[in-house]
Design an enzyme around this catalytic site. Sequence first.
Site, PDB file in Angstrom:
ATOM      1  N   ASP A 137       0.874  -1.183   0.000  1.00  0.00           N
ATOM      2  CA  ASP A 137       0.000   0.000   0.000  1.00  0.00           C
ATOM      3  C   ASP A 137       0.907   1.228   0.000  1.00  0.00           C
ATOM      4  O   ASP A 137       2.129   1.132   0.169  1.00  0.00           O
ATOM      5  CB  ASP A 137      -0.973  -0.015   1.186  1.00  0.00           C
ATOM      6  CG  ASP A 137      -2.190   0.877   0.891  1.00  0.00           C
ATOM      7  OD1 ASP A 137      -2.132   1.688  -0.054  1.00  0.00           O
ATOM      8  OD2 ASP A 137      -3.201   0.765   1.602  1.00  0.00           O
TER       9      ASP A 137
HETATM   10  C1  BGC Z   1      -5.047   3.277   0.150  1.00  0.00           C
HETATM   11  C2  BGC Z   1      -5.288   2.256  -0.934  1.00  0.00           C
HETATM   12  C3  BGC Z   1      -5.205   2.909  -2.284  1.00  0.00           C
HETATM   13  C4  BGC Z   1      -3.840   3.549  -2.424  1.00  0.00           C
HETATM   14  C5  BGC Z   1      -3.585   4.164  -3.784  1.00  0.00           C
HETATM   15  C6  BGC Z   1      -3.807   4.102  -0.089  1.00  0.00           C
HETATM   16  O1  BGC Z   1      -3.743   5.178   0.760  1.00  0.00           O
HETATM   17  O2  BGC Z   1      -4.976   2.636   1.396  1.00  0.00           O
HETATM   18  O3  BGC Z   1      -6.526   1.645  -0.736  1.00  0.00           O
HETATM   19  O4  BGC Z   1      -5.474   1.991  -3.299  1.00  0.00           O
HETATM   20  O5  BGC Z   1      -3.726   4.546  -1.437  1.00  0.00           O
HETATM   21  O6  BGC Z   1      -4.262   5.338  -3.958  1.00  0.00           O
END
Ligand code: BGC
Length: 753
Positions: free
Chosen positions: A284
């Site tokens: 993530d």
């Molecule tokens: C989130 C994810 C997301 C990623 C990309 C993160 O902060 O937890 O769910 O896909 O950002 O934007």
Amino acid sequence: MTPLKKLFPLFLCFLLAWSCVPAAKKKDRDIEKKITGLVSKMTLEEKIGQMTLVSCSNIPEDEQFSEALRKGHIGSVINEVDPARVNSFQKIAVEESRLGIPLIVGRDVIHGFKTIFPIPLGLAATFNPSLVEQGARAAAMEATSAGVRWTFSPMLDISRDPRWGRISEGFGEDTYLASVMGVAMIRGYQGTDPGDPTSLAACVKHFVGYGAAEGGRDYNSTFLPERVLRNVYLPPFLAGIQAGAMTLMTSFNDNDGVPMTGNRFLVRDLLRDEWNYNGFVVSDWASVNEMIPHGFAADQAHAARLALEAGVDMDMMSFAYITQLEKLIKEGAVSEKLVDEAVRNILRVKFLLGLFDNPYVQEDLHKEMFYNPHHMELSRQSAVQSAVLLCNDGTLPLDEQKIRSVLVTGPMADAPYDQLGTWVFDALEQTTATPLKAIREHYGHQMRVIYEPGLKYSRDKDRSGIRKAVASARAADVVIAFVGEESILSGEAHCLASLDLQGAQDELIEALQSTGKPVITVVMAGRPLTIEKEISASNALLYSFHPGTMGGVALADLIFGKEVPSGRLPVTFPKTTGQIPLYYNHNRTGRPFLGNETMLDQIPLKAGQTSLGNTSFYLDAGAAPLFPFGFGLSYTTFAYTNIRIDQVSYTQKDTLTLSFDLTNTGKAAATEVAQLYVCDKTGSVTRPVKELKRFERIALEPGETRSVSWELPISELAFWNLQMKRVVESGQFELWVAGDSDSGEPVLFEVNN
Ligand code: BGC
């Protein structure tokens, strides 16, 4: 038919299977060969580049960025949705870099790209996987026409805590429902051929347990033992992978002390070795680096090593791999074999997506795709089916012919941005059909539509508008109040300690009720809110979650009876925040609530210690929720009769057949969501009081009876037992078929191995 003719279809199937399997295998073999060839030509720097994902919103388009693409230092990008820019980046990667490896372009397409669908929690409330699949296909058509080939969806985190803002992004509290909905979304995104230019690679996230963050506070620790992970939190991911999800994202939480981005047991041993997953794993956002503040890694080099060893193939926005891996490998601290494995996983997805053959997007395609009428109708239909009718004294549906004037009020009545919900980056708010707009356009010619919002936005505490709304209510035949949450109050990091309506919304509803006019309350929110007061102050209440682009039309159609509510709760609604976590499929306790316990206001002074009833309940809130999982009313009623199973005793290899008759006993043509729950009465570990095993939407005309028959392989009753084996244990079981998780009479059966 002669016996030979009868056998002909079988022969055809055999021929087809015989010719297809080797073709698929051959394609896989060819891809693996190409990967081997490519990897053998790559420098270490180029390999690490493939493992690096960079967001275009953080890096301006400058020569340095182009140069990084040219040198192969960036393998994939996110957050670029301009097809011309996507093509210009691809051109550099494909035509100007040494090996010409295309980029994957990702974006959070969570519940639609331009045409927005209800938030995933609302989609779960439809109990309609086919509609969810069609919605995801529409999202894929729109997103891919902008050059996006990868979405960070579906979110398969089970959540039993509505304080957690991200409960809006998932399919609720139930493992089976989340698995079915997740698979539907993946099928919709990826389509039948991943190599088709309209195929959007899915990313199952967040692996794993993220929805169980302590106290519902985002990014917090989880404490999920292996058995709970395997029985509750992991199955939706396994189902997603078996459905072909091409990528997977690790989560921010540490489980029992081990951050998921460095969790070797779950990401490598379980995912790769046990499940044979061959897509790629992405971290993530910055979660590799976050192992440092977690106190799990001493510095970035340590974090990079832990992530790679755990099996994270791609680093999203930590820049830890690109900064640290080369040195770590040269020092011998990390084996280059791990890097090669990661690169293979990433290249495999790029080959499967057909990016090597066709990296570019047709730049004007989006004109036909965005807000295409078919997508808008799917959005309306999804919003119709996601709305849950929680109470109704007969006020709904409104009869257009009899009503002369209606007051439309509340801060969500005309909130085009907020009704779209969380994770909406690409939609244009002017395309949103708000309830006010829809009621005026579709029903306004029959009646006077008065609009007085009462409050400007959901957190508004300025009560001056309430007086005006009350005065307008007095002049109207009926009041429709749209309340809830602005979209910013749910989603990532947007957690709440209190789930009561924000601002002065409760006062608005009470004031409207005091006029004596019928009050219909519609709640648009990203999560279950504690609405006991609003239920008693309303003649009818529809819970619509954040319904998306066509939400207003859907709600107007439901209110005026053009459509009939059929949504069901995908999550338990508590009466008060203090009851959380509250979920229907909790384990059996030694002292279940009986219903005859003494409640707070009934306790006599100086009551004896054991006189109140020693069971599992709250003195002030009891044990029951406000509404159970699976609940939802209709404009008609349904009866389940003649419920029977084909045997009383089964073996593990058998399939149980359940039959019942479902009758529409009211006056409206409507759809029931029939649900099957099972309880394993005794296990080597305690088992849930009930678990959802099947559901089906069944449409019936008034008075119509349908005979329904469902098959349930006994193997689906398996669980991870005391020996940490997935087995069906012998013993007694109960099943229920009903319209929610709290109704129906149990039917007994046995399993003997
Ligand atoms: C989130 C994810 C997301 C990623 C990309 C993160 O902060 O937890 O769910 O896909 O950002 O934007």
